[in-house]
Write an enzyme that holds these catalytic residues in place. Sequence first.
Site, PDB file in Angstrom:
ATOM      1  CG  ASP A  27      -5.720 -10.018  14.914  1.00  0.00           C
ATOM      2  OD1 ASP A  27      -6.200 -10.976  14.273  1.00  0.00           O
ATOM      3  OD2 ASP A  27      -5.287  -8.990  14.361  1.00  0.00           O
ATOM      4  NE  ARG A  68      -4.322   1.513  -6.843  1.00  0.00           N
ATOM      5  CZ  ARG A  68      -4.824   1.356  -8.081  1.00  0.00           C
ATOM      6  NH1 ARG A  68      -4.602   2.254  -9.007  1.00  0.00           N
ATOM      7  NH2 ARG A  68      -5.558   0.288  -8.366  1.00  0.00           N
ATOM      8  CE  LYS A  93     -12.265  -0.835   5.610  1.00  0.00           C
ATOM      9  NZ  LYS A  93     -11.818  -1.138   6.969  1.00  0.00           N
ATOM     10  CE1 TYR A 101     -11.222  -3.482   3.188  1.00  0.00           C
ATOM     11  CE2 TYR A 101     -10.831  -1.869   1.456  1.00  0.00           C
ATOM     12  CZ  TYR A 101     -10.528  -2.395   2.698  1.00  0.00           C
ATOM     13  OH  TYR A 101      -9.513  -1.831   3.442  1.00  0.00           O
TER      14      TYR A 101
HETATM   15  P1  NAD Z   1      -4.262  -6.698   8.221  1.00  0.00           P
HETATM   16  O1  NAD Z   1      -5.025  -7.732   7.465  1.00  0.00           O
HETATM   17  O2  NAD Z   1      -2.793  -6.873   8.342  1.00  0.00           O
HETATM   18  O3  NAD Z   1      -4.862  -6.539   9.690  1.00  0.00           O
HETATM   19  C1  NAD Z   1      -6.224  -6.723   9.961  1.00  0.00           C
HETATM   20  C2  NAD Z   1      -6.296  -7.647  11.164  1.00  0.00           C
HETATM   21  O4  NAD Z   1      -7.695  -7.851  11.484  1.00  0.00           O
HETATM   22  C3  NAD Z   1      -5.695  -9.040  10.899  1.00  0.00           C
HETATM   23  O5  NAD Z   1      -4.648  -9.315  11.798  1.00  0.00           O
HETATM   24  C4  NAD Z   1      -6.860  -9.980  11.071  1.00  0.00           C
HETATM   25  O6  NAD Z   1      -6.516 -11.223  11.672  1.00  0.00           O
HETATM   26  C5  NAD Z   1      -7.786  -9.176  11.978  1.00  0.00           C
HETATM   27  N1  NAD Z   1      -9.146  -9.707  11.910  1.00  0.00           N
HETATM   28  C6  NAD Z   1      -9.816 -10.100  10.799  1.00  0.00           C
HETATM   29  N2  NAD Z   1     -10.997 -10.623  11.143  1.00  0.00           N
HETATM   30  C7  NAD Z   1     -11.070 -10.555  12.510  1.00  0.00           C
HETATM   31  C8  NAD Z   1     -12.048 -10.963  13.439  1.00  0.00           C
HETATM   32  N3  NAD Z   1     -13.193 -11.545  13.053  1.00  0.00           N
HETATM   33  N4  NAD Z   1     -11.811 -10.741  14.745  1.00  0.00           N
HETATM   34  C9  NAD Z   1     -10.647 -10.167  15.159  1.00  0.00           C
HETATM   35  N5  NAD Z   1      -9.678  -9.767  14.311  1.00  0.00           N
HETATM   36  C10 NAD Z   1      -9.896  -9.964  12.992  1.00  0.00           C
HETATM   37  O7  NAD Z   1      -4.629  -5.303   7.538  1.00  0.00           O
HETATM   38  P2  NAD Z   1      -4.009  -3.843   7.773  1.00  0.00           P
HETATM   39  O8  NAD Z   1      -3.333  -3.471   6.523  1.00  0.00           O
HETATM   40  O9  NAD Z   1      -3.282  -3.774   9.055  1.00  0.00           O
HETATM   41  O10 NAD Z   1      -5.360  -2.994   7.854  1.00  0.00           O
HETATM   42  C11 NAD Z   1      -5.863  -2.470   9.069  1.00  0.00           C
HETATM   43  C12 NAD Z   1      -7.126  -1.677   8.782  1.00  0.00           C
HETATM   44  O11 NAD Z   1      -6.836  -0.619   7.867  1.00  0.00           O
HETATM   45  C13 NAD Z   1      -8.256  -2.482   8.155  1.00  0.00           C
HETATM   46  O12 NAD Z   1      -9.479  -2.040   8.673  1.00  0.00           O
HETATM   47  C14 NAD Z   1      -8.166  -2.125   6.687  1.00  0.00           C
HETATM   48  O13 NAD Z   1      -9.411  -2.284   6.023  1.00  0.00           O
HETATM   49  C15 NAD Z   1      -7.730  -0.678   6.766  1.00  0.00           C
HETATM   50  N6  NAD Z   1      -7.035  -0.237   5.555  1.00  0.00           N
HETATM   51  C16 NAD Z   1      -5.778  -0.686   5.288  1.00  0.00           C
HETATM   52  C17 NAD Z   1      -5.138  -0.264   4.124  1.00  0.00           C
HETATM   53  C18 NAD Z   1      -3.760  -0.726   3.765  1.00  0.00           C
HETATM   54  O14 NAD Z   1      -3.247  -0.316   2.720  1.00  0.00           O
HETATM   55  N7  NAD Z   1      -3.089  -1.542   4.592  1.00  0.00           N
HETATM   56  C19 NAD Z   1      -5.785   0.605   3.251  1.00  0.00           C
HETATM   57  C20 NAD Z   1      -7.070   1.027   3.558  1.00  0.00           C
HETATM   58  C21 NAD Z   1      -7.685   0.615   4.724  1.00  0.00           C
HETATM   59  N1  GDD Z   2      -1.596  -6.871  -5.281  1.00  0.00           N
HETATM   60  C1  GDD Z   2      -0.860  -6.763  -6.399  1.00  0.00           C
HETATM   61  N2  GDD Z   2       0.036  -7.743  -6.705  1.00  0.00           N
HETATM   62  N3  GDD Z   2      -1.045  -5.692  -7.208  1.00  0.00           N
HETATM   63  C2  GDD Z   2      -0.281  -5.605  -8.312  1.00  0.00           C
HETATM   64  C3  GDD Z   2       0.682  -6.559  -8.653  1.00  0.00           C
HETATM   65  C4  GDD Z   2       0.845  -7.693  -7.808  1.00  0.00           C
HETATM   66  O1  GDD Z   2       1.656  -8.587  -8.042  1.00  0.00           O
HETATM   67  N4  GDD Z   2       1.284  -6.165  -9.809  1.00  0.00           N
HETATM   68  C5  GDD Z   2       0.720  -5.013 -10.156  1.00  0.00           C
HETATM   69  N5  GDD Z   2      -0.251  -4.673  -9.272  1.00  0.00           N
HETATM   70  C6  GDD Z   2      -1.149  -3.512  -9.390  1.00  0.00           C
HETATM   71  C7  GDD Z   2      -2.630  -3.857  -9.273  1.00  0.00           C
HETATM   72  O2  GDD Z   2      -3.125  -4.388 -10.487  1.00  0.00           O
HETATM   73  C8  GDD Z   2      -3.211  -2.485  -8.953  1.00  0.00           C
HETATM   74  O3  GDD Z   2      -3.492  -1.778 -10.125  1.00  0.00           O
HETATM   75  C9  GDD Z   2      -2.084  -1.802  -8.177  1.00  0.00           C
HETATM   76  O4  GDD Z   2      -0.909  -2.599  -8.356  1.00  0.00           O
HETATM   77  C10 GDD Z   2      -2.361  -1.657  -6.686  1.00  0.00           C
HETATM   78  O5  GDD Z   2      -2.791  -2.906  -6.196  1.00  0.00           O
HETATM   79  P1  GDD Z   2      -3.032  -3.184  -4.630  1.00  0.00           P
HETATM   80  O6  GDD Z   2      -1.937  -2.582  -3.860  1.00  0.00           O
HETATM   81  O7  GDD Z   2      -3.269  -4.655  -4.479  1.00  0.00           O
HETATM   82  O8  GDD Z   2      -4.439  -2.518  -4.326  1.00  0.00           O
HETATM   83  P2  GDD Z   2      -5.176  -1.097  -4.580  1.00  0.00           P
HETATM   84  O9  GDD Z   2      -4.254   0.064  -4.491  1.00  0.00           O
HETATM   85  O10 GDD Z   2      -5.942  -1.208  -5.854  1.00  0.00           O
HETATM   86  O11 GDD Z   2      -6.170  -1.096  -3.350  1.00  0.00           O
HETATM   87  C11 GDD Z   2      -5.573  -1.228  -2.050  1.00  0.00           C
HETATM   88  O12 GDD Z   2      -5.535  -0.005  -1.404  1.00  0.00           O
HETATM   89  C12 GDD Z   2      -6.746   0.425  -0.836  1.00  0.00           C
HETATM   90  C13 GDD Z   2      -6.521   1.783  -0.168  1.00  0.00           C
HETATM   91  O13 GDD Z   2      -5.954   2.700  -1.029  1.00  0.00           O
HETATM   92  C14 GDD Z   2      -6.252  -2.363  -1.308  1.00  0.00           C
HETATM   93  O14 GDD Z   2      -5.381  -2.858  -0.300  1.00  0.00           O
HETATM   94  C15 GDD Z   2      -7.493  -1.943  -0.632  1.00  0.00           C
HETATM   95  O15 GDD Z   2      -7.913  -2.983   0.277  1.00  0.00           O
HETATM   96  C16 GDD Z   2      -7.226  -0.651   0.138  1.00  0.00           C
HETATM   97  O16 GDD Z   2      -8.387  -0.229   0.796  1.00  0.00           O
END
Ligand code: NAD
Ligand code: GDD
Length: 333
Positions: free
Chosen positions: A34, A219, A152, A148
């Site tokens: 990381d 969601r 992807k 984003y």
């Molecule tokens: P996260 O942000 O907690 O973890 C991502 C990690 O990547 C971080 O620790 C960050 O420091 C590291 N990183 C960023 N830039 C870097 C670099 N230049 N070099 C090395 N490391 C680097 O996010 P997460 O929720 O654990 O997500 C993991 C993966 O899953 C990501 O690819 C994300 O796009 C994907 N994803 C997550 C979700 C979700 O809901 N958490 C949804 C859809 C996709």
């Molecule tokens: N973050 C956030 N914070 N969202 C909120 C809040 C708040 O305080 N209150 C309400 N929401 C609503 C947002 O407006 C949105 O409609 C919904 O909750 C979900 O928000 P997020 O969880 O931030 O993101 P997402 O579901 O739109 O997208 C996420 O999921 C994707 C995968 O399904 C993101 O994390 C993306 O990066 C990810 O790829």
Amino acid sequence: MSEKIALVTGAGGFIGHHLVDHLIKKGRRVRGVDIKSPEYAPTSAHEFKLLDLRVEKNCAIATAGVDEVYHLAADMGGIGYITTSHAAIALHNTLINVNMLKTARENSVKRFLFSSSACVYPQYLQTKPDVTPLREDDAFPADPEEGYGLEKLYMEKLCQYFTEDWGFQTRTVRFHNVYGPLGTYDGGREKAPAAISRKIAGLPDGGTIEIWGDGQQTRSFMHVDDCVEGIFRIMQSDYDRPLNLGTDELVTVDELVDLVSQIAGKTLVKRHDTSRPQGVRGRNSDNSRLREILDWEPRIMLRDGMVPTYRWIADMVTGGRGEVHVPASQAAE
Ligand code: NAD
Ligand code: GDD
């Protein structure tokens, strides 16, 4: 048989941290990489390297001598972050992903798993709360989330081309909103389950919670334990096309707020702020193909998964004084 060596990129982040633990339980020797050290708890990786994976030579160091790459590193966050950082996200993730895929192949890695997202799906299919669950083939004709999601989607295709033209084994997983302990809960990158938990933990009974949007957007949310089990199963499978990994338990944001309020034992007033980012109006996962390929799908219900998640966030917010009101149905567990 000798121990397989697995690389987890993003091992200092949320899913990566849990995946390291899971892979060790499955008998892997794990290298974590990381750009930052794990934020909330020490990693259990056998080896942890601090490397910036935007730089090709660092990707070559990371992928040297490993059998499997679980590639999770990314510049990412919830809807508040991904809608305001298109240039940084697209640039950073393009560099990270292209360099990781290229060097993994050059280092003869046997399998490479790419963590994609439900954000690849077309916005025109996600315009109403009672959305039709998204199938893998729905990704085209494309209209993904700007920045984003577009990056992807391109990377998914690059994985496909590496497999088709060069026989390089790739797996592509489209995560739907993942939650659980050790996930980002403040600072601007937090997603809804963590943000709502943080807000509720900081409020007194009877307080007012600010909710982004009108609360009717929907969601499905997946607990991180299901996520890491699904990642492992998909990596071991023979399926090399994109697969959804999520639940199909669709809830409105208001229902999520009600659930967390109940877990916290607080009655709150909702204030909706429609000037804040909402993202798509509705999103759900169609798990038909996942079930067909794995004979498995995520099974942790939101109610069950949010209890330990809220407890962890409430403890972080209150310095260990977070009170949790476990609903009667779970009191015996
Ligand atoms: P996260 O942000 O907690 O973890 C991502 C990690 O990547 C971080 O620790 C960050 O420091 C590291 N990183 C960023 N830039 C870097 C670099 N230049 N070099 C090395 N490391 C680097 O996010 P997460 O929720 O654990 O997500 C993991 C993966 O899953 C990501 O690819 C994300 O796009 C994907 N994803 C997550 C979700 C979700 O809901 N958490 C949804 C859809 C996709
Ligand atoms: N973050 C956030 N914070 N969202 C909120 C809040 C708040 O305080 N209150 C309400 N929401 C609503 C947002 O407006 C949105 O409609 C919904 O909750 C979900 O928000 P997020 O969880 O931030 O993101 P997402 O579901 O739109 O997208 C996420 O999921 C994707 C995968 O399904 C993101 O994390 C993306 O990066 C990810 O790829």
